[in-house]
Write an enzyme that holds these catalytic residues in place. Sequence first.
Site, PDB file in Angstrom:
ATOM      1  N   ASP A  32       8.466  14.982  -3.151  1.00 38.76           N
ATOM      2  CA  ASP A  32       8.867  15.587  -1.861  1.00 38.76           C
ATOM      3  C   ASP A  32      10.316  16.079  -1.779  1.00 38.76           C
ATOM      4  O   ASP A  32      10.985  15.897  -0.737  1.00 38.76           O
ATOM      5  CB  ASP A  32       8.622  14.589  -0.724  1.00 38.76           C
ATOM      6  CG  ASP A  32       7.167  14.207  -0.570  1.00 38.76           C
ATOM      7  OD1 ASP A  32       6.334  14.726  -1.327  1.00 38.76           O
ATOM      8  OD2 ASP A  32       6.863  13.367   0.300  1.00 38.76           O
ATOM      9  N   LYS A 137       0.279  16.987  -0.427  1.00 36.50           N
ATOM     10  CA  LYS A 137      -0.276  15.728   0.089  1.00 36.50           C
ATOM     11  C   LYS A 137      -0.059  15.648   1.602  1.00 36.50           C
ATOM     12  O   LYS A 137       1.020  15.986   2.092  1.00 36.50           O
ATOM     13  CB  LYS A 137       0.373  14.530  -0.624  1.00 36.50           C
ATOM     14  CG  LYS A 137       1.886  14.401  -0.449  1.00 36.50           C
ATOM     15  CD  LYS A 137       2.408  13.286  -1.344  1.00 36.50           C
ATOM     16  CE  LYS A 137       3.875  12.993  -1.143  1.00 36.50           C
ATOM     17  NZ  LYS A 137       4.237  12.445   0.152  1.00 36.50           N
ATOM     18  N   LYS A 140       1.918   9.879   2.959  1.00 33.37           N
ATOM     19  CA  LYS A 140       3.123   9.412   2.277  1.00 33.37           C
ATOM     20  C   LYS A 140       2.851   9.198   0.794  1.00 33.37           C
ATOM     21  O   LYS A 140       3.666   9.530  -0.054  1.00 33.37           O
ATOM     22  CB  LYS A 140       3.622   8.108   2.907  1.00 33.37           C
ATOM     23  CG  LYS A 140       3.852   8.175   4.422  1.00 33.37           C
ATOM     24  CD  LYS A 140       4.804   9.279   4.813  1.00 33.37           C
ATOM     25  CE  LYS A 140       5.074   9.266   6.306  1.00 33.37           C
ATOM     26  NZ  LYS A 140       5.615  10.566   6.771  1.00 33.37           N
ATOM     27  N   VAL A 165      12.337  11.653  -2.752  1.00 34.48           N
ATOM     28  CA  VAL A 165      12.708  11.105  -1.443  1.00 34.48           C
ATOM     29  C   VAL A 165      11.464  10.856  -0.598  1.00 34.48           C
ATOM     30  O   VAL A 165      10.460  11.527  -0.752  1.00 34.48           O
ATOM     31  CB  VAL A 165      13.664  12.068  -0.714  1.00 34.48           C
ATOM     32  CG1 VAL A 165      14.962  12.234  -1.487  1.00 34.48           C
ATOM     33  CG2 VAL A 165      13.038  13.434  -0.447  1.00 34.48           C
ATOM     34  N   CYS A 170       7.996   7.667   0.901  1.00 39.04           N
ATOM     35  CA  CYS A 170       6.999   8.292   0.015  1.00 39.04           C
ATOM     36  C   CYS A 170       7.105   7.829  -1.434  1.00 39.04           C
ATOM     37  O   CYS A 170       6.094   7.767  -2.136  1.00 39.04           O
ATOM     38  CB  CYS A 170       7.095   9.803   0.129  1.00 39.04           C
ATOM     39  SG  CYS A 170       6.467  10.370   1.731  1.00 39.04           S
TER      40      CYS A 170
HETATM   41  C1  C5J Z   1       8.942  11.079   2.660  1.00 45.13           C
HETATM   42  C2  C5J Z   1       9.035  10.745   5.033  1.00 45.13           C
HETATM   43  N1  C5J Z   1       8.783  12.045   1.758  1.00 45.13           N
HETATM   44  N2  C5J Z   1      10.129  10.003   4.965  1.00 45.13           N
HETATM   45  N3  C5J Z   1       8.503  11.324   3.926  1.00 45.13           N
HETATM   46  O1  C5J Z   1       9.478  10.031   2.357  1.00 45.13           O
HETATM   47  O2  C5J Z   1       8.507  10.946   6.109  1.00 45.13           O
END
Ligand code: C5J
Length: 232
Positions: A32, A137, A140, A165, A170
Amino acid sequence: MLNSAKPTLGVINAEPEPIKLDWPATALLIIDMQRDFMEPGGFGETLGNDVSQLARAVEPIGAVLKAARDTGMLVIHTREGHLPDLSDAPPAKVERGAPSLRIGDPGPMGRILIRGEAGHDIIPELYPLDSEVVIDKPGKGAFYATELTDVLEKYGIENLLVCGVTTEVCVNTTVREANDRGYRCVVISDGCASYFPEFHEMGLKMIKAQGGIFGWVADSAAVLEAMKVSTT
Ligand code: C5J
């Protein structure tokens, strides 16, 4: 000509203990690294977060990504996001909290966390090559409602180098999913980041505690060393 000089095994100086990996059975999984999380005006900022906290992960990921590309390692990028009609976005996720903009609302980088919008895309520094796998996706975890298992089976992957991240959301969710499916996960500590530095630290501790209950943790220098790539 066979590339007999190419090492197939490497030992990463990880915690809680070193781990030996078979490189052809190892993939780099980048979670992500999207503008929606990394840049002002995206999903992360709508939740009240200081997105500058995540920038520190970009350079270490870039170094490991380059090494993976140089050595021919399978590279997989993930993107969290939803279909334009929100049919894959549970109301419990969309309605939660009091963000300045909700998922699907128009923002400065297009609709928040919607596939195909500018904010949903991966940051330019880590942009996928056409040859690399991109997994979209809705949740998470990168295994939930995606084709990730099929991709890993197709390429004979048993080990994952995981970064991205955020560490405790995630990245942790995906590592837990992968651990339950039998994959060895090495989380790249400086290749992950959180809006909350203390959650980053605890997120890594949770993975490597109890003898590595979810996996291993190593910094990018240790991973690069094991891949026999100069860190300078
Ligand atoms: C991820 C989130 N990628 N923090 N998403 O961690 O909502």
